[in-house]
Design an enzyme around this catalytic site. Structure first.
Site, PDB file in Angstrom:
ATOM      1  N   LYS A  56       0.730  -1.065   0.185  1.00 31.83           N
ATOM      2  CA  LYS A  56       0.153  -0.294  -0.137  1.00 31.83           C
ATOM      3  C   LYS A  56       0.925   1.284  -0.086  1.00 31.83           C
ATOM      4  O   LYS A  56       1.314   1.913   1.009  1.00 31.83           O
ATOM      5  CB  LYS A  56      -0.972  -0.092   1.070  1.00 31.83           C
ATOM      6  CG  LYS A  56      -2.408   0.806   0.795  1.00 31.83           C
ATOM      7  CD  LYS A  56      -1.995   1.915   0.791  1.00 31.83           C
ATOM      8  CE  LYS A  56      -2.209   3.194   2.252  1.00 31.83           C
ATOM      9  NZ  LYS A  56      -1.727   4.475   1.837  1.00 31.83           N
TER      10      LYS A  56
ATOM     11  N   GLU B 188       9.420   0.961  11.245  1.00 30.68           N
ATOM     12  CA  GLU B 188      10.315   1.971  10.407  1.00 30.68           C
ATOM     13  C   GLU B 188      10.055   3.157  11.116  1.00 30.68           C
ATOM     14  O   GLU B 188       8.819   3.579  10.236  1.00 30.68           O
ATOM     15  CB  GLU B 188      10.546   1.278   9.378  1.00 30.68           C
ATOM     16  CG  GLU B 188      11.385   0.301   9.018  1.00 30.68           C
ATOM     17  CD  GLU B 188      12.287  -0.300   9.997  1.00 30.68           C
ATOM     18  OE1 GLU B 188      12.902   0.769  10.116  1.00 30.68           O
ATOM     19  OE2 GLU B 188      12.812  -1.576  10.360  1.00 30.68           O
TER      20      GLU B 188
ATOM     21  N   CYS C 230      13.698  10.318   7.690  1.00 30.39           N
ATOM     22  CA  CYS C 230      13.347   9.628   8.819  1.00 30.39           C
ATOM     23  C   CYS C 230      14.983  10.419   9.235  1.00 30.39           C
ATOM     24  O   CYS C 230      14.666  10.634  10.840  1.00 30.39           O
ATOM     25  CB  CYS C 230      13.363   8.408   8.671  1.00 30.39           C
ATOM     26  SG  CYS C 230      14.599   7.314   7.780  1.00 30.39           S
TER      27      CYS C 230
ATOM     28  N   GLU D 138       8.774  15.505  15.690  1.00 34.12           N
ATOM     29  CA  GLU D 138      10.041  15.791  14.186  1.00 34.12           C
ATOM     30  C   GLU D 138       8.695  16.392  13.348  1.00 34.12           C
ATOM     31  O   GLU D 138       7.728  15.922  12.699  1.00 34.12           O
ATOM     32  CB  GLU D 138       9.005  14.501  13.537  1.00 34.12           C
ATOM     33  CG  GLU D 138      10.027  14.292  12.477  1.00 34.12           C
ATOM     34  CD  GLU D 138       9.360  12.485  11.831  1.00 34.12           C
ATOM     35  OE1 GLU D 138       8.438  11.771  11.617  1.00 34.12           O
ATOM     36  OE2 GLU D 138      10.766  12.216  11.209  1.00 34.12           O
TER      37      GLU D 138
END
Ligand code: NAD
Length: 506
Positions: free
Chosen positions: A187, A262, A296, A395
């Site tokens: 997906k 992750e 990331c 973040e």
């Protein structure tokens, strides 16, 4: 409805003809016929309408993957590896179109997209090579017995992918899954579905059996949640934000699926007083501006030793001034747009928050002279940032860095570790003992010393704390796509021959 192929991006074009999902070896529209737009982040223009999968489409894809899993798990490794190698060859052959699709849909500038696509075969080759080299072990047990383990595939695996590195993040998890005998339902992120679909054309051309690899496109809360919640999905690899990772973990827990997470980060770049400051500046800029900060492992917390503050900041400012921001298809661009209006608004909002929490040192605005519709933003640096500021803790996922000063290692380690995240750290200096002893004390899944992050198929990647569980890449990733079966054989002629307590009847 069934179509002949996923999509085509002719040279020079910035729209595609049609877009189809890939289910059970066929290119199809969504069962309910729904679509949603995907846009070019350089201009805000629509590239195409993408099929909007719902639970029905996910059921079809998982059922196909489940049927295919019966044979795929026992397909010998030579055949599985051969298909992965054929796929690697096709990716190389179609690298130009794949790179243009990735650049157009995700905002990677074209030269970078070419580098990324050029590297994809490394992951396919690595796992093609490993397929027949990983296995179980024999175990020394008491008595006349042979005891060993088999490493078996999980079955159907779901791969929920973010928009920042759409092709790479997908391939780094589907390659081990397929090599180790699992079937796959991908997906992609709703902002960047196109490269996964083009890749599906190559999977079909390589000769993978129907149902072994499937792609359903759609929204996270709809297609993504249906996939994560599906009881026939045995393993999930989720790459994305920590917040969504928590939701997906709960869906996985309901049917006890194995899960690799992750997730996000707020990674430190640490400048030691003996660092080569020109190199340190380059690593810092790569660290927080690469892919416009949508990485990331982005080094968005800059810990600069107080002794070199002024010199470092001066050099950093000069380097940022020279950054060429622009349309990803322009020849000399080294920083493209953010991926979407949503991400643009989010980063702008964090910059405003930063202005109320700290001192704006550089950037903070929109670069001049670029397409008004595009999601361009200047690299932005804040100084005098308190450790508890939101811009230092959350973040942002844009090119926004906060500078913190440090003087002693104890103080540095405490500040770095004071984060819910633990993905990565970059250390810049010359005294290797000092660098290594700091590296050992940091609560992170990866440390780069005098280097910046480069993703490789053979080195493990993943996070500590709320940056994730499990590892992608390297030998460590084998555990994410296999389960253990223990087999024990009694070698005595009779069950009663054994006299030790291990063989005692109840
Ligand atoms: P996101 O969490 O918004 O979305 C990731 C994927 O999850 C998308 O495909 C989305 O459609 C899907 N999703 C959303 N809601 C869902 C739900 N309820 N159920 C199932 N699926 C759902 O993340 P993003 O904004 O696409 O990507 C950016 C994030 O990804 C950042 O936090 C970044 O740090 C992280 N990331 C981590 C790594 C890593 O290796 N650790 C790599 C790349 C990106």
């Amino acid at each position: 409805m069934s179509l002949t192929h996923a999509l085509t991006l002719p040279p020079e074009a910035r729209t595609v003809d049609h877009v189809a999902m890939f289910v059970d070896g066929e290119f199809v529209t969504a069962a309910a016929g729904g679509t949603f737009p995907t846009v070019d982040p350089n201009t805000g223009d629509t590239i195409a309408q993408v099929p909007r999968a719902d639970g029905t489409d996910v059921d079809r894809a998982v059922a196909a993957a489940r049927r295919a899993a019966v044979e795929w798990q026992f397909t010998d490794t030579i055949a599985r590896s051969g298909l992965l190698r054929a796929l690697a060859g096709l990716v190389t052959e179609h690298a130009d179109e794949l790179a243009r699709i990735e650049a157009l849909d995700s905002g990677h500038y074209l030269a970078k997209a070419r580098e990324l696509v050029g590297a994809i075969p490394l992951w396919l080759d690595y796992w093609a090579g490993l397929a027949d080299k990983v296995g179980g072990r024999t175990i020394q047990v008491p008595g006349n017995k042979l005891s060993f383990t088999l490493l078996e595939p999980l079955g159907v695996t779901a791969h929920i992918v973010p928009w920042n590195y759409p092709l790479l993040v997908m391939v780094r998890s589907i390659a081990p899954a397929l090599a180790l005998g699992n079937t796959v339902v991908v997906k992609p992120a709703e902002d960047t579905s196109l490269s996964a679909l083009k890749f599906a054309e190559l999977v079909r051309a390589a000769g993978f059996p129907d149902g072994v690899f499937n792609v359903v496109t759609g929204y996270g809360a709809e297609a993504g949640a249906s996939l994560a919640a599906h009881p026939d999905v045995a393993g999930i690899t989720f790459t994305g934000s920590t917040e969504t990772g928590r939701t997906v973990s709960k869906l996985a827990a309901d049917h006890v699926a194995q899960i690799n997470l992750e997730l996000g980060g707020k990674s430190p770049t640490v400048v030691f007083p003996d660092a080569d400051l020109d190199d340190a500046v380059e690593a810092t800029v790569q660290g927080f501006c690469s892919h416009t900060g949508q990485v990331c492992v982005a080094g968005t917390r800059l810990f600069v030793h107080a002794d070199v503050r002024d010199e470092f900041l001066g050099k950093l400012t000069d380097r940022l001034r020279s950054t060429r921001i622009g349309d990803g298809f322009a020849e000399d661009t080294e920083m493209g747009p953010l991926v979407s209006q949503k991400q643009y608004d989010r980063v702008r909002e964090y910059i405003e928050i930063g202005k109320s929490e700290a001192t704006l040192h550089y950037g903070g605005g929109r670069p001049d002279g670029l397409d008004e519709g595009g999601y361009f933003i200047e690299p932005t640096v804040f100084v005098d940032v308190p450790h508890d500021a939101r811009i230092a803790r959350e973040e942002i996922f844009g090119p926004v860095a906060s500078v913190h000063l440090w003087t002693t290692e104890d103080e540095l380690v405490e500040a770095v570790n004071d984060s819910i995240y633990g993905l990565f750290a970059c250390l810049l200096g010359r005294d290797i003992k000092r660098l290594l002893s700091t590296a050992r004390r940091l609560q992170v899944g990866g440390v780069m010393i005098n280097d910046w992050f480069g993703e490789l198929p053979m080195t493990p990647h993943g996070g500590h704390k709320q940056s994730g569980t499990g590892r992608e890449e390297g030998l460590e990733a084998v555990h994410g796509y296999t389960q253990v079966k223990h087999v024990s054989i009694n070698l005595d002629d009779s069950l009663r021959a054994g006299t030790d307590w291990v063989n005692a009847p109840l």
